[in-house]
Scaffold this active site. Structure first.
Site, PDB file in Angstrom:
ATOM      1  N   CYS A 178       0.982  -1.172  -0.024  1.00  0.00           N
ATOM      2  CA  CYS A 178      -0.139  -0.075   0.095  1.00  0.00           C
ATOM      3  C   CYS A 178       0.818   1.230   0.024  1.00  0.00           C
ATOM      4  O   CYS A 178       2.006   1.342   0.356  1.00  0.00           O
ATOM      5  CB  CYS A 178      -0.705  -0.051   1.346  1.00  0.00           C
ATOM      6  SG  CYS A 178      -1.819  -1.371   1.534  1.00  0.00           S
ATOM      7  N   ARG A 184       4.343   0.523  -7.427  1.00  0.00           N
ATOM      8  CA  ARG A 184       4.441  -0.443  -6.515  1.00  0.00           C
ATOM      9  C   ARG A 184       3.264  -1.555  -6.280  1.00  0.00           C
ATOM     10  O   ARG A 184       3.248  -2.499  -5.642  1.00  0.00           O
ATOM     11  CB  ARG A 184       4.309   0.010  -4.969  1.00  0.00           C
ATOM     12  CG  ARG A 184       5.576   1.170  -4.391  1.00  0.00           C
ATOM     13  CD  ARG A 184       5.104   2.167  -3.579  1.00  0.00           C
ATOM     14  NE  ARG A 184       4.373   1.728  -2.590  1.00  0.00           N
ATOM     15  CZ  ARG A 184       4.962   1.342  -1.368  1.00  0.00           C
ATOM     16  NH1 ARG A 184       6.327   1.500  -1.343  1.00  0.00           N
ATOM     17  NH2 ARG A 184       4.286   1.078  -0.487  1.00  0.00           N
ATOM     18  N   TRP A 241      -3.266  -2.279  -1.712  1.00  0.00           N
ATOM     19  CA  TRP A 241      -2.749  -3.793  -2.126  1.00  0.00           C
ATOM     20  C   TRP A 241      -3.563  -4.540  -1.092  1.00  0.00           C
ATOM     21  O   TRP A 241      -2.995  -4.779   0.152  1.00  0.00           O
ATOM     22  CB  TRP A 241      -1.336  -3.801  -2.238  1.00  0.00           C
ATOM     23  CG  TRP A 241      -0.993  -5.432  -2.321  1.00  0.00           C
ATOM     24  CD1 TRP A 241      -0.807  -6.211  -1.406  1.00  0.00           C
ATOM     25  CD2 TRP A 241      -0.539  -6.021  -3.449  1.00  0.00           C
ATOM     26  NE1 TRP A 241      -0.305  -7.616  -2.212  1.00  0.00           N
ATOM     27  CE2 TRP A 241      -0.168  -7.270  -3.506  1.00  0.00           C
ATOM     28  CE3 TRP A 241      -0.853  -5.515  -4.991  1.00  0.00           C
ATOM     29  CZ2 TRP A 241       0.301  -8.027  -4.396  1.00  0.00           C
ATOM     30  CZ3 TRP A 241      -0.456  -6.194  -6.070  1.00  0.00           C
ATOM     31  CH2 TRP A 241       0.014  -7.615  -5.493  1.00  0.00           C
ATOM     32  N   ASN A 249      -0.846   1.342   6.378  1.00  0.00           N
ATOM     33  CA  ASN A 249      -0.043   0.354   5.764  1.00  0.00           C
ATOM     34  C   ASN A 249       0.300  -0.628   6.872  1.00  0.00           C
ATOM     35  O   ASN A 249       0.555  -0.175   7.920  1.00  0.00           O
ATOM     36  CB  ASN A 249       1.392   1.032   5.079  1.00  0.00           C
ATOM     37  CG  ASN A 249       0.808   1.855   3.928  1.00  0.00           C
ATOM     38  OD1 ASN A 249      -0.213   1.840   3.470  1.00  0.00           O
ATOM     39  ND2 ASN A 249       2.204   2.148   3.087  1.00  0.00           N
ATOM     40  N   GLY A 250       0.414  -1.939   6.663  1.00  0.00           N
ATOM     41  CA  GLY A 250       0.815  -2.877   7.563  1.00  0.00           C
ATOM     42  C   GLY A 250      -0.395  -3.776   7.868  1.00  0.00           C
ATOM     43  O   GLY A 250      -1.341  -3.651   7.042  1.00  0.00           O
ATOM     44  N   GLU A 272      16.065 -24.075  -6.671  1.00  0.00           N
ATOM     45  CA  GLU A 272      15.436 -22.627  -6.693  1.00  0.00           C
ATOM     46  C   GLU A 272      16.695 -21.787  -7.182  1.00  0.00           C
ATOM     47  O   GLU A 272      16.638 -20.668  -7.717  1.00  0.00           O
ATOM     48  CB  GLU A 272      14.709 -22.331  -5.431  1.00  0.00           C
ATOM     49  CG  GLU A 272      14.418 -20.729  -5.358  1.00  0.00           C
ATOM     50  CD  GLU A 272      13.532 -20.177  -6.333  1.00  0.00           C
ATOM     51  OE1 GLU A 272      13.026 -20.950  -7.156  1.00  0.00           O
ATOM     52  OE2 GLU A 272      13.290 -18.874  -6.495  1.00  0.00           O
ATOM     53  N   LYS A 276      17.237 -19.482 -10.347  1.00  0.00           N
ATOM     54  CA  LYS A 276      17.433 -17.793  -9.999  1.00  0.00           C
ATOM     55  C   LYS A 276      18.307 -17.461 -10.941  1.00  0.00           C
ATOM     56  O   LYS A 276      18.632 -16.480 -11.606  1.00  0.00           O
ATOM     57  CB  LYS A 276      17.527 -17.600  -8.498  1.00  0.00           C
ATOM     58  CG  LYS A 276      17.116 -16.350  -8.012  1.00  0.00           C
ATOM     59  CD  LYS A 276      15.476 -16.295  -7.844  1.00  0.00           C
ATOM     60  CE  LYS A 276      14.725 -16.973  -8.666  1.00  0.00           C
ATOM     61  NZ  LYS A 276      13.111 -16.771  -8.416  1.00  0.00           N
ATOM     62  N   GLU A 323      17.683 -17.791 -14.609  1.00  0.00           N
ATOM     63  CA  GLU A 323      16.565 -16.739 -15.368  1.00  0.00           C
ATOM     64  C   GLU A 323      17.579 -15.275 -15.374  1.00  0.00           C
ATOM     65  O   GLU A 323      16.993 -14.713 -16.254  1.00  0.00           O
ATOM     66  CB  GLU A 323      15.328 -16.601 -14.558  1.00  0.00           C
ATOM     67  CG  GLU A 323      15.367 -16.070 -13.178  1.00  0.00           C
ATOM     68  CD  GLU A 323      13.990 -16.160 -12.370  1.00  0.00           C
ATOM     69  OE1 GLU A 323      12.951 -15.818 -13.177  1.00  0.00           O
ATOM     70  OE2 GLU A 323      13.823 -16.901 -11.498  1.00  0.00           O
ATOM     71  N   HIS A 337      25.609 -41.104 -10.937  1.00  0.00           N
ATOM     72  CA  HIS A 337      24.824 -42.061 -12.037  1.00  0.00           C
ATOM     73  C   HIS A 337      24.854 -41.358 -13.415  1.00  0.00           C
ATOM     74  O   HIS A 337      24.064 -41.766 -14.177  1.00  0.00           O
ATOM     75  CB  HIS A 337      23.781 -42.136 -11.329  1.00  0.00           C
ATOM     76  CG  HIS A 337      23.459 -43.025  -9.930  1.00  0.00           C
ATOM     77  ND1 HIS A 337      23.793 -44.262  -9.971  1.00  0.00           N
ATOM     78  CD2 HIS A 337      23.180 -42.714  -8.870  1.00  0.00           C
ATOM     79  CE1 HIS A 337      23.740 -44.824  -8.796  1.00  0.00           C
ATOM     80  NE2 HIS A 337      23.458 -43.660  -7.985  1.00  0.00           N
ATOM     81  N   LYS A 375       6.399 -11.434 -15.850  1.00  0.00           N
ATOM     82  CA  LYS A 375       6.005 -11.609 -14.353  1.00  0.00           C
ATOM     83  C   LYS A 375       4.775 -12.319 -14.144  1.00  0.00           C
ATOM     84  O   LYS A 375       4.857 -13.223 -13.468  1.00  0.00           O
ATOM     85  CB  LYS A 375       5.964 -10.093 -13.702  1.00  0.00           C
ATOM     86  CG  LYS A 375       5.473 -10.218 -12.291  1.00  0.00           C
ATOM     87  CD  LYS A 375       6.776 -10.400 -11.585  1.00  0.00           C
ATOM     88  CE  LYS A 375       6.615 -10.865 -10.117  1.00  0.00           C
ATOM     89  NZ  LYS A 375       7.661 -11.687  -9.410  1.00  0.00           N
TER      90      LYS A 375
HETATM   91  C1  F6R Z   1      10.737 -17.389 -11.212  1.00  0.00           C
HETATM   92  C2  F6R Z   1       9.458 -16.779 -11.402  1.00  0.00           C
HETATM   93  C3  F6R Z   1       8.320 -17.852 -12.075  1.00  0.00           C
HETATM   94  C4  F6R Z   1       7.122 -18.002 -11.396  1.00  0.00           C
HETATM   95  C5  F6R Z   1       6.156 -18.776 -12.276  1.00  0.00           C
HETATM   96  C6  F6R Z   1       4.840 -19.055 -11.406  1.00  0.00           C
HETATM   97  O1  F6R Z   1      11.510 -16.272 -10.444  1.00  0.00           O
HETATM   98  O2  F6R Z   1       8.955 -15.734 -11.135  1.00  0.00           O
HETATM   99  O3  F6R Z   1       9.236 -19.013 -12.459  1.00  0.00           O
HETATM  100  O4  F6R Z   1       7.375 -18.531 -10.023  1.00  0.00           O
HETATM  101  O5  F6R Z   1       5.959 -18.207 -13.431  1.00  0.00           O
HETATM  102  O6  F6R Z   1       4.378 -17.536 -11.310  1.00  0.00           O
HETATM  103  P1  F6R Z   1       3.160 -17.484 -10.272  1.00  0.00           P
HETATM  104  O7  F6R Z   1       3.905 -17.838  -8.876  1.00  0.00           O
HETATM  105  O8  F6R Z   1       2.728 -16.137 -10.255  1.00  0.00           O
HETATM  106  O9  F6R Z   1       2.022 -18.479 -10.511  1.00  0.00           O
END
Ligand code: F6R
Length: 609
Positions: free
Chosen positions: A2, A27, A74, A100-101, A482, A486, A489, A505, A604
């Site tokens: 928020c 944001r 938000w 906010n919070g 993970e 990271k 990507e 293996h 995203k």
């Molecule tokens: C990696 C990333 C993607 C999402 C994936 C699922 O950093 O952001 O791998 O995790 O596209 O997205 P959501 O969680 O929005 O379903």
């Protein structure tokens, strides 16, 4: 997250508030509103959706006045809607609050105020604050706010107005940021610097437990107990882009550093006051329904899938129910065996991922109950699931998911504990010990972040390679996956995560002189086995970066460089061990000169199959 803006001065506050809110749009938000003291008294206008919806309302009925507060929301408590938007007011409509919070004890406060005759119209925790302040008001708004905050638990930044004292704007900071902008004949509040940067560069940064009383002619700073504070003004020399990132170079880094807050917020009101058990009011399953669960399917994509892999271990360990974790795009095409006794958990930061949504629908079609773990209230996944556990990480702007992933882990810990409590699958004492360790996690992440720069050096060494490996066993392997995603990507370095015991293996053939290997050796019970696997790669010339838990002395002998993370229960360690890997990916991307926040070929929110 928020956004808050407040103004008192000689100009029309509506325009300044709207412009300030526009500066906070980046944001993310789902509704917005203003409260202004006008000739007709305190007036509020709110609108769901983009700011333009609010502006359209204001075009028809402007709010003319010289003091006001504004907010972009938000959603956390209650869906995005006009009524849930801020500012909130009380039944007399003489008080107005933006917040906010999260108020952790809002349910108890709401019950108490309802018994006194207060009538609530929204689903929010914030509305409770306006009623609480109204109920405590005895002619002095500053005192009423001070009394109110002693009753509130959680995190809050507040802007408060009352029609009874229309020259004063009261601001409070408690575990949620707030700054005061100082102008000439006008003063401002903002949750973030961009909100006020167009009007002033002179600010007071409030610390936790401090408040400010603003009039057009001055600003008084004081503690929440009322002791006056004198403080130097801080001159902001940032440009607007730097200000949006709160001084961080990228949103990804800002979001990595926001994780302790995201952990605290996500746990928030979900741990009871005794600190020994979990309260998940949003899960509406009866005890009978929980007891009838025979299997759990966790479905998600990408990073959320990796959170689901950790979720599998959490639920199996705590609730002793068999769990399968599946990639959403595979799940529905493999004819999964779903019965009415299957509980399906879908995990999605955005709540809009097409594959996850399709899998959710398939699960529902087969009669399963669906619990969603999502960061977006009102998203498609949240609307269609039977129960929703919202991660209170706030909006994630960087494409690479960091705080959303770790908040998903926290949601799994809470849900696993909830299942264990309901099923009686673990002793109350054990549950209390896990809850107690869970509460320690944010401070432990802070300790890791204090040494964040250490990863620059690792990253620079890694950045010159085109192939590397992450290895680990058990939960360390889930985190390795993970870490590897990271790195791929955002740095575009090819990496593979491997269960450390599986290398022999076949994949060991790829280990040659100088190949970097990131080895996680956090799990106590698997430590010696992992060290043996590290020796296998060392013997073939790998250069090994090791992660181990504080107090461990053996790993240092087996690897080339080592970093320790604070000690916690093995089950909780992913919430710590992933943080160095996020930093490694971030600094490697930086070292390669990439656009960290907007990696190539990625969006995203993936709303296509
Ligand atoms: C990696 C990333 C993607 C999402 C994936 C699922 O950093 O952001 O791998 O995790 O596209 O997205 P959501 O969680 O929005 O379903």
């Amino acid at each position: 997250m928020c956004g808050i803006v407040g103004y008192v001065g000689k100009r029309n506050s509506q325009n300044i508030l709207i412009e300030g809110l526009k500066k906070l749009e980046y944001r993310g938000y789902d509704s917005a509103g203003l409260a202004v003291f006008t000739e007709e008294g305190l007036q509020i206008k709110k609108a769901k959706g983009r700011l333009v919806n609010l502006e359209n309302k204001l075009d028809v009925e402007p709010l003319n006045g010289f003091i006001g507060i504004g907010h972009t929301r938000w959603a956390t408590h209650g869906k995005p809607s006009d009524v849930n938007s801020h500012p909130h007011t009380d039944n007399s409509q003489k008080f107005s609050v933006v917040h906010n919070g999260i108020i952790e004890n809002y349910v108890a406060l709401k019950e108490e105020l309802t018994a006194l005759g207060h009538v609530f119209v929204s689903e929010t925790d914030t509305e409770v604050i306006s009623h609480l302040i109204a109920s405590l008001y005895e002619g002095d708004i500053v005192k009423a706010v001070q009394k109110a905050v002693t009753r509130m638990h959680g995190a809050f930044a507040l802007g408060v107005l009352t029609e009874y004292e229309p020259d004063k704007l009261v601001a409070v900071r408690y575990s949620s940021p707030l700054i005061i902008g100082v102008g000439e004949g006008e003063n401002f509040i903002g949750s973030d610097i961009p909100a006020i940067l167009e009007y002033t560069r002179n600010v007071y940064i409030l610390n936790d437990g401090e408040m400010a009383v603003l009039t057009k002619d001055g600003v008084e700073l004081m503690t929440l107990e009322g002791n006056f504070i004198s403080r130097e003004l801080f001159y902001v020399d940032w440009d607007i882009i730097t200000a949006e990132k709160a001084g961080f170079d990228h949103f990804m880094l800002k979001e990595i550093y926001e994780q302790p807050k995201a952990y605290r917020d996500t746990m928030g009101s979900r741990i009871d006051e005794s600190g020994t058990k979990v309260v998940l009011n949003e899960v509406k399953m009866t005890a009978e329904q929980v007891k009838s669960i025979q299997q759990v399917h966790i479905i998600a994509c990408g990073t959320a899938y990796h959170a689901g892999l950790v979720g599998k271990s959490i639920i199996e360990k705590l609730a002793r129910i068999p769990v399968e974790t599946d990639v959403a795009s595979e799940y529905r095409y493999r004819s999964p065996i779903i019965t009415p006794n299957t509980l399906v958990i879908v995990v999605s930061q955005s709540g809009e991922t097409a594959d996850t949504l399709a899998a959710l629908r398939e699960a529902k079609r087969c009669g399963a109950r669906v619990v969603a773990i999502t960061n977006v209230v009102g998203s498609s996944v949240a609307r269609e699931a039977d129960d929703v556990i919202v991660t209170w990480a706030g909006p994630e702007i960087a494409v690479a998911s960091t705080k959303a992933y770790t908040s998903q882990l926290i949601a799994f810990y809470l849900f696993g504990l909830y299942l264990a409590q309901t099923l009686g699958s673990q002793e109350a004492e054990y549950i209390a010990s896990v809850v107690s360790e869970l509460k320690e996690l944010p401070a432990k992440v802070e300790q890791i972040l204090e040494q964040g720069e250490a990863f620059k050096d690792w990253a620079e060494q890694v950045a010159s390679h085109n192939n590397l490996f992450f290895i680990g066993r058990g939960l360390d392997y889930a985190v390795a996956l993970e870490g590897s995603l990271k790195l791929k990507e955002i740095s575009y370095i090819h990496s593979e995560a491997y269960p450390a015991g599986e290398l022999k293996h076949g994949t060991l053939a790829l280990i040659e002189e100088g190949v970097p290997v990131i080895a996680l050796a956090i799990q106590d019970d698997l430590f010696e086995k992992t060290v043996s696997n590290i020796k296998e790669v060392k013997a073939r010339g790998a250069y090994v970066f090791g992660l181990h838990a504080e107090g461990e002395t053996e790993l240092v002998k087996a690897v080339d460089q080592v970093f320790s993370i604070p000690h916690t229960l093995p089950l909780l360690s992913p919430a710590l061990s992933v943080v160095p890997l996020q930093l490694l990916a971030y600094y490697a991307s930086l070292a390669r000169g990439n656009d960290v926040d907007k990696p190539r070929n990625l969006a995203k929110s993936v709303t296509v199959e």
